[in-house]
Design an enzyme around this catalytic site. Structure first.
Site, PDB file in Angstrom:
ATOM      1  N   LYS A 106       0.867  -1.190   0.000  1.00  9.26           N
ATOM      2  CA  LYS A 106       0.000   0.000   0.000  1.00  9.26           C
ATOM      3  C   LYS A 106       0.890   1.222   0.000  1.00  9.26           C
ATOM      4  CE  LYS A 106      -4.523   0.868   0.497  1.00  9.26           C
ATOM      5  NZ  LYS A 106      -5.577  -0.111   0.202  1.00  9.26           N
ATOM      6  N   ASP A 146      -6.855   4.078  -4.569  1.00 10.47           N
ATOM      7  CA  ASP A 146      -7.436   3.965  -3.231  1.00 10.47           C
ATOM      8  C   ASP A 146      -8.126   5.313  -2.972  1.00 10.47           C
ATOM      9  OD1 ASP A 146      -7.399   1.950  -0.843  1.00 10.47           O
ATOM     10  OD2 ASP A 146      -6.972   3.862   0.102  1.00 10.47           O
TER      11      ASP A 146
HETATM   12  N1  GLU Z   1      -7.366   0.081  -2.898  1.00  7.63           N
HETATM   13  C1  GLU Z   1      -8.160  -1.093  -3.129  1.00  7.63           C
HETATM   14  C2  GLU Z   1      -8.196  -1.947  -1.880  1.00  7.63           C
HETATM   15  O1  GLU Z   1      -8.023  -1.472  -0.784  1.00  7.63           O
HETATM   16  C3  GLU Z   1      -7.748  -1.847  -4.403  1.00  7.63           C
HETATM   17  C4  GLU Z   1      -6.343  -2.366  -4.445  1.00  7.63           C
HETATM   18  C5  GLU Z   1      -5.924  -2.944  -5.782  1.00  7.63           C
HETATM   19  O2  GLU Z   1      -6.717  -2.979  -6.708  1.00  7.63           O
HETATM   20  O3  GLU Z   1      -4.763  -3.354  -5.870  1.00  7.63           O
HETATM   21  O4  GLU Z   1      -8.473  -3.125  -1.936  1.00  7.63           O
END
Ligand code: GLU
Length: 419
Positions: A106, A146
């Protein structure tokens, strides 16, 4: 909302809660509670007036035993090192819960994007992508949208990476615009898995979703799509919605698509003509509804608020919306909570489909994307409930972690320790 609970400690508590139900050595488990590495960087960005502003940014790579690190990038003033670490860990267990071949990562930048022009945000994003370049790539670490990021930011990251690497590598980042290699169905995917989880949860618990009243806290990408699909595809009655400006209510049901139009036009849900009442965030969270969907940020519901939740079923669209204390209270009160690492996993699942399409240079139809997503989420739901029934796990979250930890621990164990 409480700012006192550290999300990284919440993640570690969730893993500890599940540890008693899995046969995993203490040494392996310890590795599964900490990120492998965290980049912290200061970005220098030129503003439109020629001045230079500094921004703190992070990328946490939590665990890569099951595949490349995978996870979104958040732009928010409350981004912190521990928040990014927690969110990266949740990605590990989310990808394992739905059994897609990724680890977890992340990223985040401490910024309120509303205060900057599009040109400033582009320079900020490209500066961040330049710092990330050695760490990311289709086989290393794959960013995605996100909170407060979307196709635009992903397209900039892709272009920066490809320019610096002198190549084309669309699978470096997911959540791109379709014309830049994005997948059909990706924008809707998080809300769609929330809807599918709600559908499966009601069926599993022997309740009729078409009769259900629903409140959704948060009206960003996850919340607004989840509310619309729960309304349109399940026929439930969405009676309350909220955004950061407050909540709206109509006991006869809100027209979610019209509320979305109002939000796009005015920037807020407040003042929507289909609402009979406007009230606060807490009023929405404690409403007497059948289904509550927290779709805003982490720690939205603490222990004290959990005592006053009136919903029978909670499906988490946000990451980490309940504090560990809230989890305990709702377990004691027999409120069925279906966890984030299943319910909002549609986003990363369709990111996985996007990456597969990018690698094959072959685009799927939206129908195929949605069918494959439904298969992944319903299989994961069945595995979760089977684990819940065959272990003494006290709630669905712990059951999800039991399966996920087993999967990650097996890969970690098989990989061994290098050197
Ligand atoms: N930000 C989204 C999550 O928290 C998607 C992450 C992604 O697609 O890699 O799951």
């Amino acid at each position: 909302m409480t700012g006192e609970v550290n999300p990284f400690e919440s993640l570690q508590a969730q893993i500890d809660d599940a540890a008693g139900y899995v046969d995993v050595g203490a040494d392996v488990l310890e590795r599964l509670k900490r990120p492998e590495r965290v980049l912290e960087t200061t970005l220098s960005v030129e503003m439109d007036d020629g001045s230079i502003e500094l921004f703190t940014a992070y990328r946490s790579q939590f665990n890569g035993d099951r595949g490349p690190y995978k996870g979104g990038i958040r732009y928010h003033p409350n981004v912190s090192r521990d928040e990014v670490k927690a969110l990266s860990g949740w990605m590990v267990y989310k990808c394992a819960t739905v059994d897609i071949p990724y680890g977890g990562g992340k990223g985040g930048i401490v910024v309120d994007p509303r205060e900057y022009s599009a040109a400033e945000l582009e320079r900020l994003t490209r500066a961040y992508a330049t710092e990330l370049r050695p760490l990311i790539g289709p086989d290393r670490d794959i960013p995605a949208p996100d909170v407060n990021t979307g196709q635009r930011e992903m397209n900039w990251i892709k272009d920066t990476y490809e320019t610096l690497e002198n190549t084309t590598a669309p699978g470096t980042v997911t959540g791109k615009a379709p014309s830049s290699g994005g997948s059909a169905g990706r924008v809707e995917a998080t809300g769609r898995s929330v809807m599918l989880t709600a559908r499966e949860a009601f069926e599993y618990l022997g309740k009729d979703i078409a009769d259900a009243t629903v409140a959704v806290q948060g009206f960003g990408n996850a919340g607004s799509v989840a509310a619309r699909l729960i309304d349109e595809e399940l026929g439930a009655n969405v009676v309350a919605l909220s955004d950061s400006g407050g909540a709206i209510h109509n006991p006869d049901g809100l027209d979610v698509a019209a509320a979305k139009e109002h939000k796009v036009d005015t920037g807020t849900l407040s003042g929507f003509s289909g609402a009979v009442e406007e009230f606060g965030n807490e009023d929405l969270l404690t409403m007497d509804v059948d289904l509550l969907v927290p779709a805003a940020l982490e720690n939205a519901i603490d222990g004290e608020l959990a005592e006053r939740i009136s919903a029978d079923i909670v499906v988490e669209a946000a990451n980490g919306p309940l504090t560990p204390r809230a989890d305990d209270v709702l377990t004691d009160r027999d409120v069925a909570v279906f966890p984030d690492i299943l319910a909002n996993a549609g986003g990363v699942t369709v990111s996985y489909f996007e990456w597969v399409q990018n690698r094959q240079r072959f685009a799927w139809t939206e129908q195929r994307v949605n069918e494959e997503l439904e298969r992944v989420i319903t299989n994961a739901f069945d595995t979760l409930t089977e684990t819940y029934e065959t272990t003494d796990a006290p709630n669905y979250r712990t059951a999800a972690y039991v399966t996920a930890i087993r999967r990650v621990a097996r890969a970690a164990d098989e990989a061994g320790v290098f050197p």
